[in-house]
Design a protein around this motif. Structure first.
Motif, PDB file in Angstrom:
ATOM      1  N   LEU A 171     -18.765   9.322  16.371  1.00 15.09           N
ATOM      2  CA  LEU A 171     -18.012   8.622  17.416  1.00 15.09           C
ATOM      3  C   LEU A 171     -17.936   7.141  17.079  1.00 15.09           C
ATOM      4  O   LEU A 171     -18.957   6.457  17.011  1.00 15.09           O
ATOM      5  N   VAL A 172     -16.724   6.634  16.853  1.00 13.59           N
ATOM      6  CA  VAL A 172     -16.589   5.219  16.521  1.00 13.59           C
ATOM      7  C   VAL A 172     -16.662   4.387  17.796  1.00 13.59           C
ATOM      8  O   VAL A 172     -16.551   4.906  18.909  1.00 13.59           O
ATOM      9  N   SER A 173     -16.835   3.109  17.637  1.00 12.48           N
ATOM     10  CA  SER A 173     -16.997   2.205  18.765  1.00 12.48           C
ATOM     11  C   SER A 173     -15.842   2.323  19.761  1.00 12.48           C
ATOM     12  O   SER A 173     -14.690   2.522  19.380  1.00 12.48           O
ATOM     13  N   SER A 174     -16.180   2.188  21.031  1.00 11.73           N
ATOM     14  CA  SER A 174     -15.150   2.247  22.076  1.00 11.73           C
ATOM     15  C   SER A 174     -14.117   1.142  21.895  1.00 11.73           C
ATOM     16  O   SER A 174     -12.967   1.293  22.316  1.00 11.73           O
ATOM     17  N   ARG A 175     -14.511   0.038  21.259  1.00  9.55           N
ATOM     18  CA  ARG A 175     -13.548  -1.036  21.000  1.00  9.55           C
ATOM     19  C   ARG A 175     -12.389  -0.504  20.173  1.00  9.55           C
ATOM     20  O   ARG A 175     -11.222  -0.766  20.476  1.00  9.55           O
ATOM     21  N   HIS A 176     -12.705   0.269  19.150  1.00  8.27           N
ATOM     22  CA  HIS A 176     -11.659   0.867  18.317  1.00  8.27           C
ATOM     23  C   HIS A 176     -10.906   1.965  19.073  1.00  8.27           C
ATOM     24  O   HIS A 176      -9.681   2.052  18.998  1.00  8.27           O
ATOM     25  N   ARG A 177     -11.640   2.799  19.786  1.00  6.19           N
ATOM     26  CA  ARG A 177     -10.991   3.928  20.457  1.00  6.19           C
ATOM     27  C   ARG A 177     -10.045   3.459  21.565  1.00  6.19           C
ATOM     28  O   ARG A 177      -8.986   4.050  21.773  1.00  6.19           O
ATOM     29  N   LEU A 178     -10.425   2.405  22.257  1.00 14.49           N
ATOM     30  CA  LEU A 178      -9.535   1.852  23.285  1.00 14.49           C
ATOM     31  C   LEU A 178      -8.244   1.326  22.666  1.00 14.49           C
ATOM     32  O   LEU A 178      -7.148   1.561  23.187  1.00 14.49           O
ATOM     33  N   ILE A 179      -8.372   0.613  21.557  1.00 18.12           N
ATOM     34  CA  ILE A 179      -7.179   0.075  20.903  1.00 18.12           C
ATOM     35  C   ILE A 179      -6.281   1.204  20.411  1.00 18.12           C
ATOM     36  O   ILE A 179      -5.054   1.168  20.586  1.00 18.12           O
ATOM     37  N   MET A 180      -6.881   2.232  19.791  1.00 19.99           N
ATOM     38  CA  MET A 180      -6.076   3.359  19.312  1.00 19.99           C
ATOM     39  C   MET A 180      -5.374   4.067  20.470  1.00 19.99           C
ATOM     40  O   MET A 180      -4.193   4.451  20.352  1.00 19.99           O
ATOM     41  N   CYS A 181      -6.062   4.224  21.585  1.00 18.25           N
ATOM     42  CA  CYS A 181      -5.441   4.854  22.753  1.00 18.25           C
ATOM     43  C   CYS A 181      -4.278   4.012  23.268  1.00 18.25           C
ATOM     44  O   CYS A 181      -3.213   4.527  23.620  1.00 18.25           O
ATOM     45  N   GLN A 182      -4.479   2.706  23.312  1.00 17.80           N
ATOM     46  CA  GLN A 182      -3.414   1.824  23.775  1.00 17.80           C
ATOM     47  C   GLN A 182      -2.209   1.866  22.846  1.00 17.80           C
ATOM     48  O   GLN A 182      -1.058   1.839  23.299  1.00 17.80           O
ATOM     49  N   LEU A 183      -2.452   1.964  21.553  1.00 18.12           N
ATOM     50  CA  LEU A 183      -1.350   2.077  20.596  1.00 18.12           C
ATOM     51  C   LEU A 183      -0.610   3.406  20.788  1.00 18.12           C
ATOM     52  O   LEU A 183       0.615   3.468  20.666  1.00 18.12           O
ATOM     53  N   ALA A 184      -1.359   4.457  21.100  1.00 13.26           N
ATOM     54  CA  ALA A 184      -0.754   5.778  21.246  1.00 13.26           C
ATOM     55  C   ALA A 184       0.157   5.882  22.469  1.00 13.26           C
ATOM     56  O   ALA A 184       1.104   6.668  22.470  1.00 13.26           O
ATOM     57  N   VAL A 185      -0.134   5.096  23.509  1.00 12.23           N
ATOM     58  CA  VAL A 185       0.665   5.187  24.744  1.00 12.23           C
ATOM     59  C   VAL A 185       1.577   3.983  24.942  1.00 12.23           C
ATOM     60  O   VAL A 185       2.193   3.831  26.002  1.00 12.23           O
ATOM     61  N   GLN A 186       1.704   3.130  23.929  1.00 11.23           N
ATOM     62  CA  GLN A 186       2.424   1.872  24.116  1.00 11.23           C
ATOM     63  C   GLN A 186       3.896   2.066  24.487  1.00 11.23           C
ATOM     64  O   GLN A 186       4.512   1.192  25.091  1.00 11.23           O
ATOM     65  N   ASN A 187       4.464   3.213  24.136  1.00  6.11           N
ATOM     66  CA  ASN A 187       5.868   3.455  24.470  1.00  6.11           C
ATOM     67  C   ASN A 187       6.040   4.307  25.717  1.00  6.11           C
ATOM     68  O   ASN A 187       7.164   4.669  26.071  1.00  6.11           O
ATOM     69  N   SER A 188       4.953   4.650  26.362  1.00  7.57           N
ATOM     70  CA  SER A 188       5.030   5.457  27.579  1.00  7.57           C
ATOM     71  C   SER A 188       5.159   4.548  28.798  1.00  7.57           C
ATOM     72  O   SER A 188       4.499   3.516  28.879  1.00  7.57           O
ATOM     73  N   ASP A 189       6.002   4.967  29.727  1.00  7.82           N
ATOM     74  CA  ASP A 189       6.149   4.179  30.955  1.00  7.82           C
ATOM     75  C   ASP A 189       5.322   4.749  32.100  1.00  7.82           C
ATOM     76  O   ASP A 189       5.440   4.300  33.237  1.00  7.82           O
ATOM     77  N   TRP A 190       4.460   5.738  31.807  1.00  2.00           N
ATOM     78  CA  TRP A 190       3.662   6.304  32.902  1.00  2.00           C
ATOM     79  C   TRP A 190       2.217   6.632  32.517  1.00  2.00           C
ATOM     80  O   TRP A 190       1.380   6.814  33.398  1.00  2.00           O
ATOM     81  N   ILE A 191       1.896   6.666  31.232  1.00  2.23           N
ATOM     82  CA  ILE A 191       0.520   6.939  30.808  1.00  2.23           C
ATOM     83  C   ILE A 191      -0.156   5.612  30.459  1.00  2.23           C
ATOM     84  O   ILE A 191       0.407   4.802  29.730  1.00  2.23           O
TER      85      ILE A 191
END
Length: 309
Positions: free
Chosen positions: A60-80
């Motif tokens: 499990l990598v640091s939450s700092r990285h996981r939060l950024i990756m999650c934000q990148l994954a939903v950056q084009n969503s208008d509801w997630i």
């Protein structure tokens, strides 16, 4: 049913998201489409809640990285949206605690009385007038705060619709009154809408409910009995068979909504484990599992390249 009489839903997904995959986002989309097709629900928001670092999962990598990756994954969503609350706590939080946190947060921010599956609220709610500036709820940006956020800091666009739409229906009556100082005033009466937070999960999490001792039974009662869950089956899993193996799942079977569509959701599309293996082996199929911004961030940060994670 009219738009105002349908149950308004926020989908909440908990997990490691190590890393977040295309399949995780597809689960949100499929769940929303299915709930809308039933004619009973309006999905107004989705929340991705990555687990705390102390969860202790190998690799499990640091939450700092996981939060950024999650934000990148939903950056084009208008509801997630991505919510960092779990990651910013002092220790690991149970899924039940995360659901209760978001329920309480919605109450504080919107003034809305949220309904449980078994005990829908019948209490009228006075909501925020339409011309007031709504308080934001889950924000979606590529910068992770360096300090623990307050409720106001982590709140964004989902909250705008919550404040203007979800907590109240349009005003149904307008009253003119005279106060004790002979000043004219106006008050509007709003009607309540039903708002629920539902846990979004795959059939693998549903199956984990059947493993003796893995889940606290009191937590299961709250998760399934009070909140309810939406299950997106993977690899054509037999969800009826799974539910029959648990007395609690059988008891609250009506609170479990299984997404039924024509899409067979292969585990590889969702599996973070297979994504990590593809990265370690330089497998070009990683583009089938992860979005390009997430891949770019992983390579830049040198994550998952070694077998240790």
């Amino acid at each position: 049913m009219t738009e105002t009489t349908k149950t308004h839903v926020i989908l909440l997904a908990c997990g490691s998201f190590n890393p977040i995959t295309k399949g995780h986002i597809q689960m949100f989309e499929r769940a929303r489409d299915y709930l809308h097709k039933t004619g009973r629900f309006i999905v107004i928001g989705g929340i991705v809640s990555p687990v705390h670092d102390s969860y202790g999962k190998q690799g499990l990598v640091s939450s700092r990285h996981r939060l950024i990756m999650c934000q990148l994954a939903v950056q084009n969503s208008d509801w997630i949206r991505v919510d960092p609350w779990e990651c910013y706590q002092d220790t690991w939080q149970t899924t039940c605690s995360v659901l209760e946190h978001h329920r309480d947060l919605m109450k504080r921010v919107t003034g809305c009385i949220l309904s449980n599956v078994n005990t829908p609220s019948m209490t009228p709610v006075i909501g925020q007038p339409q011309n007031e500036t709504p308080q934001p709820i889950y924000q979606n940006n590529n910068n992770v705060p360096t300090t623990k956020p307050t409720a106001a800091k982590i709140l964004g666009k989902v909250g705008e619709s919550l404040s203007r739409i979800c907590c109240v229906r349009p005003p149904v009556e307008r009253f003119t009154f005279v106060d004790e100082n002979a000043n004219l005033g106006t008050v509007m009466r709003y009607e309540e809408i039903e708002l629920r937070i539902l846990l979004l999960c795959g059939s693998d999490l549903l199956e984990s409910f059947c493993i003796p001792g893995l889940w606290n039974e009191a937590d299961m009662e709250v998760i399934v009995g009070d909140f309810g869950i939406v299950v997106v089956p993977r690899d054509a899993a037999d969800t009826d068979r799974i539910m029959n193996h648990s007395s609690i799942l059988r008891k609250y079977k009506n609170n479990i909504m299984v997404v039924k569509d024509d899409i067979n959701h292969p585990m590889s599309v969702v599996s973070s484990t297979k994504s990590r293996l593809a990265l370690q082996h330089g497998d070009g199929h990683v583009v089938d599992y992860l979005s390009q911004p997430v891949i770019d961030y992983i390579l830049k940060s040198q994550l998952y390249i070694n077998a240790s994670g």
